[in-house]
Design an enzyme around this catalytic site. Structure first.
Site, PDB file in Angstrom:
ATOM      1  N   GLU A  42       6.416 -29.688   3.770  1.00 24.32           N
ATOM      2  CA  GLU A  42       6.370 -28.418   4.490  1.00 24.32           C
ATOM      3  C   GLU A  42       7.788 -28.068   4.921  1.00 24.32           C
ATOM      4  O   GLU A  42       8.336 -28.670   5.844  1.00 24.32           O
ATOM      5  CB  GLU A  42       5.465 -28.519   5.718  1.00 24.32           C
ATOM      6  CG  GLU A  42       5.488 -27.294   6.611  1.00 24.32           C
ATOM      7  CD  GLU A  42       4.744 -27.472   7.920  1.00 24.32           C
ATOM      8  OE1 GLU A  42       4.957 -26.651   8.840  1.00 24.32           O
ATOM      9  OE2 GLU A  42       3.959 -28.436   8.041  1.00 24.32           O
ATOM     10  N   ARG A  46      12.552 -22.253   9.849  1.00 24.30           N
ATOM     11  CA  ARG A  46      13.286 -22.360  11.108  1.00 24.30           C
ATOM     12  C   ARG A  46      14.793 -22.351  10.899  1.00 24.30           C
ATOM     13  O   ARG A  46      15.550 -22.634  11.826  1.00 24.30           O
ATOM     14  CB  ARG A  46      12.889 -23.646  11.848  1.00 24.30           C
ATOM     15  CG  ARG A  46      11.411 -23.742  12.168  1.00 24.30           C
ATOM     16  CD  ARG A  46      11.110 -25.002  12.946  1.00 24.30           C
ATOM     17  NE  ARG A  46       9.688 -25.308  12.979  1.00 24.30           N
ATOM     18  CZ  ARG A  46       9.160 -26.392  13.532  1.00 24.30           C
ATOM     19  NH1 ARG A  46       9.946 -27.284  14.115  1.00 24.30           N
ATOM     20  NH2 ARG A  46       7.854 -26.606  13.506  1.00 24.30           N
ATOM     21  N   THR A  70       5.830 -22.722   9.668  1.00 26.87           N
ATOM     22  CA  THR A  70       6.278 -21.795  10.705  1.00 26.87           C
ATOM     23  C   THR A  70       6.238 -20.356  10.195  1.00 26.87           C
ATOM     24  O   THR A  70       7.129 -19.552  10.470  1.00 26.87           O
ATOM     25  CB  THR A  70       7.687 -22.147  11.233  1.00 26.87           C
ATOM     26  OG1 THR A  70       7.837 -23.570  11.308  1.00 26.87           O
ATOM     27  CG2 THR A  70       7.898 -21.592  12.631  1.00 26.87           C
ATOM     28  N   LYS A 130      -4.481 -26.482  11.563  1.00 27.70           N
ATOM     29  CA  LYS A 130      -3.389 -27.271  12.109  1.00 27.70           C
ATOM     30  C   LYS A 130      -3.540 -27.307  13.631  1.00 27.70           C
ATOM     31  O   LYS A 130      -3.446 -26.264  14.283  1.00 27.70           O
ATOM     32  CB  LYS A 130      -2.060 -26.629  11.713  1.00 27.70           C
ATOM     33  CG  LYS A 130      -0.817 -27.314  12.237  1.00 27.70           C
ATOM     34  CD  LYS A 130       0.406 -26.610  11.649  1.00 27.70           C
ATOM     35  CE  LYS A 130       1.681 -27.335  12.006  1.00 27.70           C
ATOM     36  NZ  LYS A 130       2.846 -26.787  11.292  1.00 27.70           N
TER      37      LYS A 130
END
Length: 211
Positions: A42, A46, A70, A130
Protein backbone atom coordinates in the site's frame (compact mmCIF):
# COMPACT_ATOMS: atom_id res chain seq x y z
CA UNK A 1 -16.24 -8.34 -13.74
CA UNK A 2 -14.55 -7.08 -10.59
CA UNK A 3 -16.42 -4.34 -8.77
CA UNK A 4 -15.51 -2.06 -5.91
CA UNK A 5 -17.56 -4.36 -3.69
CA UNK A 6 -15.19 -7.25 -4.38
CA UNK A 7 -12.09 -7.00 -2.19
CA UNK A 8 -8.65 -7.31 -3.79
CA UNK A 9 -7.11 -10.77 -3.69
CA UNK A 10 -3.53 -11.48 -2.68
CA UNK A 11 -1.75 -14.15 -0.69
CA UNK A 12 -0.18 -12.13 2.12
CA UNK A 13 -2.17 -11.37 5.26
CA UNK A 14 0.16 -8.49 6.07
CA UNK A 15 -0.12 -5.26 4.08
CA UNK A 16 2.87 -2.90 4.30
CA UNK A 17 1.73 0.71 4.66
CA UNK A 18 4.38 2.72 2.85
CA UNK A 19 5.34 6.38 2.77
CA UNK A 20 7.99 7.11 0.14
CA UNK A 21 9.98 10.30 -0.29
CA UNK A 22 11.92 9.06 -3.32
CA UNK A 23 10.14 7.29 -6.17
CA UNK A 24 13.38 5.47 -7.03
CA UNK A 25 12.93 3.43 -3.84
CA UNK A 26 9.66 1.90 -5.02
CA UNK A 27 10.82 -0.86 -7.36
CA UNK A 28 13.65 -2.28 -5.20
CA UNK A 29 11.27 -2.09 -2.23
CA UNK A 30 8.66 -4.12 -4.11
CA UNK A 31 11.26 -6.78 -4.95
CA UNK A 32 12.46 -6.88 -1.33
CA UNK A 33 8.92 -7.43 -0.07
CA UNK A 34 8.26 -10.17 -2.62
CA UNK A 35 11.46 -11.93 -1.61
CA UNK A 36 10.17 -11.90 1.97
CA UNK A 37 6.87 -13.48 0.95
CA UNK A 38 4.67 -10.37 0.79
CA UNK A 39 2.85 -9.88 -2.50
CA UNK A 40 0.98 -6.68 -1.69
CA UNK A 41 1.96 -3.10 -0.91
CA UNK A 42 0.00 0.00 0.00
CA UNK A 43 1.75 3.12 -1.25
CA UNK A 44 0.10 6.00 0.55
CA UNK A 45 -0.69 9.35 -1.02
CA UNK A 46 1.19 11.13 1.74
CA UNK A 47 4.04 12.44 -0.38
CA UNK A 48 4.55 14.23 -3.66
CA UNK A 49 6.20 11.17 -5.21
CA UNK A 50 3.46 8.65 -4.41
CA UNK A 51 1.88 8.55 -7.86
CA UNK A 52 5.29 8.25 -9.53
CA UNK A 53 6.15 5.41 -7.16
CA UNK A 54 2.91 3.59 -7.94
CA UNK A 55 3.53 3.97 -11.66
CA UNK A 56 7.08 2.63 -11.34
CA UNK A 57 5.98 -0.51 -9.50
CA UNK A 58 3.04 -1.09 -11.83
CA UNK A 59 5.40 -1.07 -14.81
CA UNK A 60 8.35 -2.96 -13.37
CA UNK A 61 6.80 -5.41 -10.89
CA UNK A 62 3.45 -6.54 -12.32
CA UNK A 63 3.28 -9.53 -9.95
CA UNK A 64 2.91 -7.15 -6.99
CA UNK A 65 -0.66 -6.40 -5.90
CA UNK A 66 -0.47 -2.64 -5.80
CA UNK A 67 -2.77 -0.58 -3.63
CA UNK A 68 -2.97 3.16 -3.15
CA UNK A 69 -3.58 4.26 0.40
CA UNK A 70 -4.79 7.43 2.09
CA UNK A 71 -7.24 7.99 -0.76
CA UNK A 72 -9.53 10.69 0.63
CA UNK A 73 -10.65 12.74 -2.37
CA UNK A 74 -12.69 11.88 -5.43
CA UNK A 75 -10.08 13.33 -7.80
CA UNK A 76 -7.49 10.90 -6.47
CA UNK A 77 -9.42 7.86 -7.69
CA UNK A 78 -8.69 8.44 -11.36
CA UNK A 79 -5.15 9.55 -10.58
CA UNK A 80 -4.26 6.28 -8.88
CA UNK A 81 -5.93 4.24 -11.62
CA UNK A 82 -3.91 6.12 -14.24
CA UNK A 83 -0.76 5.42 -12.23
CA UNK A 84 -1.49 1.69 -12.16
CA UNK A 85 -2.95 0.94 -8.73
CA UNK A 86 -5.28 -2.05 -8.73
CA UNK A 87 -7.14 -1.20 -5.51
CA UNK A 88 -7.54 1.63 -3.04
CA UNK A 89 -7.70 2.05 0.71
CA UNK A 90 -8.94 5.00 2.74
CA UNK A 91 -8.87 6.05 6.39
CA UNK A 92 -12.58 6.80 6.07
CA UNK A 93 -15.63 6.42 3.89
CA UNK A 94 -17.70 9.16 2.24
CA UNK A 95 -20.64 8.86 -0.12
CA UNK A 96 -18.73 10.77 -2.80
CA UNK A 97 -15.70 8.48 -2.55
CA UNK A 98 -17.86 5.36 -2.68
CA UNK A 99 -19.59 6.65 -5.79
CA UNK A 100 -16.23 7.43 -7.40
CA UNK A 101 -14.74 3.96 -6.85
CA UNK A 102 -18.01 2.35 -7.92
CA UNK A 103 -18.08 4.35 -11.15
CA UNK A 104 -14.42 3.52 -11.75
CA UNK A 105 -14.98 -0.18 -10.93
CA UNK A 106 -12.06 -0.04 -8.50
CA UNK A 107 -11.78 -2.48 -5.57
CA UNK A 108 -11.84 -0.41 -2.39
CA UNK A 109 -11.26 -0.95 1.33
CA UNK A 110 -13.01 1.86 3.25
CA UNK A 111 -11.87 2.99 6.67
CA UNK A 112 -14.11 2.72 9.74
CA UNK A 113 -13.72 3.31 13.47
CA UNK A 114 -17.16 2.89 15.06
CA UNK A 115 -20.04 0.37 14.78
CA UNK A 116 -22.15 3.01 13.04
CA UNK A 117 -19.45 3.57 10.42
CA UNK A 118 -19.17 -0.19 9.91
CA UNK A 119 -22.92 -0.44 9.33
CA UNK A 120 -22.86 2.49 6.93
CA UNK A 121 -20.04 0.96 4.90
CA UNK A 122 -21.87 -2.36 4.87
CA UNK A 123 -24.96 -0.60 3.55
CA UNK A 124 -22.79 0.53 0.64
CA UNK A 125 -21.97 -3.12 -0.05
CA UNK A 126 -18.57 -3.46 1.60
CA UNK A 127 -17.71 -6.46 3.77
CA UNK A 128 -13.97 -5.87 4.10
CA UNK A 129 -13.04 -2.67 5.92
CA UNK A 130 -9.98 -0.99 7.35
CA UNK A 131 -10.27 -0.47 11.12
CA UNK A 132 -8.34 2.78 11.52
CA UNK A 133 -6.73 3.89 13.70
CA UNK A 134 -6.98 0.42 15.19
CA UNK A 135 -5.23 1.05 18.50
CA UNK A 136 -7.23 4.17 19.26
CA UNK A 137 -10.44 2.41 18.19
CA UNK A 138 -9.90 -0.26 20.84
CA UNK A 139 -7.68 -2.78 19.05
CA UNK A 140 -8.27 -6.43 19.77
CA UNK A 141 -11.05 -5.67 22.27
CA UNK A 142 -12.95 -3.62 19.71
CA UNK A 143 -12.59 -6.29 17.03
CA UNK A 144 -13.91 -8.94 19.41
CA UNK A 145 -16.84 -6.71 20.34
CA UNK A 146 -17.71 -6.09 16.68
CA UNK A 147 -17.51 -9.78 15.83
CA UNK A 148 -20.87 -10.87 17.22
CA UNK A 149 -23.30 -8.13 16.10
CA UNK A 150 -21.53 -7.59 12.77
CA UNK A 151 -20.40 -11.12 12.02
CA UNK A 152 -20.54 -10.73 8.24
CA UNK A 153 -17.85 -8.03 8.19
CA UNK A 154 -14.09 -8.60 8.14
CA UNK A 155 -11.39 -6.11 8.93
CA UNK A 156 -7.87 -5.01 8.12
CA UNK A 157 -6.78 -3.28 11.35
CA UNK A 158 -4.13 -0.63 10.73
CA UNK A 159 -2.50 1.70 13.23
CA UNK A 160 -0.66 0.25 16.21
CA UNK A 161 -0.08 -3.13 14.57
CA UNK A 162 3.34 -4.72 15.12
CA UNK A 163 5.05 -8.07 15.50
CA UNK A 164 3.95 -7.99 19.15
CA UNK A 165 0.22 -8.27 18.34
CA UNK A 166 0.23 -9.50 14.75
CA UNK A 167 -0.45 -13.15 15.54
CA UNK A 168 -3.19 -12.38 18.08
CA UNK A 169 -4.95 -10.06 15.64
CA UNK A 170 -4.85 -12.52 12.77
CA UNK A 171 -6.25 -15.26 15.02
CA UNK A 172 -9.53 -13.35 15.28
CA UNK A 173 -12.20 -14.73 12.91
CA UNK A 174 -13.19 -11.27 11.67
CA UNK A 175 -9.64 -10.17 10.80
CA UNK A 176 -8.74 -10.88 7.19
CA UNK A 177 -5.37 -9.14 7.21
CA UNK A 178 -3.44 -6.41 9.00
CA UNK A 179 -1.66 -3.31 7.82
CA UNK A 180 1.42 -1.66 9.24
CA UNK A 181 4.36 0.61 8.59
CA UNK A 182 6.94 -1.29 10.65
CA UNK A 183 7.84 -3.39 7.59
CA UNK A 184 9.36 -0.42 5.78
CA UNK A 185 11.24 1.72 8.33
CA UNK A 186 12.20 5.18 7.14
CA UNK A 187 15.89 4.63 7.88
CA UNK A 188 15.96 1.37 5.91
CA UNK A 189 14.33 3.10 2.94
CA UNK A 190 16.73 6.02 3.18
CA UNK A 191 19.76 3.72 3.31
CA UNK A 192 18.44 1.33 0.66
CA UNK A 193 18.71 -1.52 3.14
CA UNK A 194 16.57 -3.96 1.14
CA UNK A 195 18.00 -6.96 2.99
CA UNK A 196 16.59 -5.64 6.25
CA UNK A 197 13.18 -5.07 4.67
CA UNK A 198 13.20 -8.60 3.24
CA UNK A 199 14.00 -9.91 6.72
CA UNK A 200 11.13 -7.93 8.24
CA UNK A 201 8.80 -9.19 5.52
CA UNK A 202 9.90 -12.77 6.06
CA UNK A 203 9.35 -12.45 9.82
CA UNK A 204 5.86 -11.03 9.30
CA UNK A 205 5.05 -13.74 6.78
CA UNK A 206 6.08 -16.43 9.27
CA UNK A 207 4.10 -14.83 12.12
CA UNK A 208 1.01 -14.62 9.93
CA UNK A 209 0.91 -18.37 9.31
CA UNK A 210 -1.66 -20.37 11.28
CA UNK A 211 -0.28 -21.63 14.56
Amino acid sequence: MTTCFTPPTFQSRVVPVIVLTDAAQAVPLAHALLEGGIDVMEITLRSDVALMAIEAVARAVPQMHLGAGTVTRVAEVQQIINAGATFALSPGCTDALVEAVKTANLPFIPGVMTPGEVMRARDHGFHLMKLFPAAQAGGIGMLKALGSPLSDVRFCPTGGVSTDNLRELLALPNVAMVGGSWLTPADALRQGDWTRITQLAREATQLSQPA
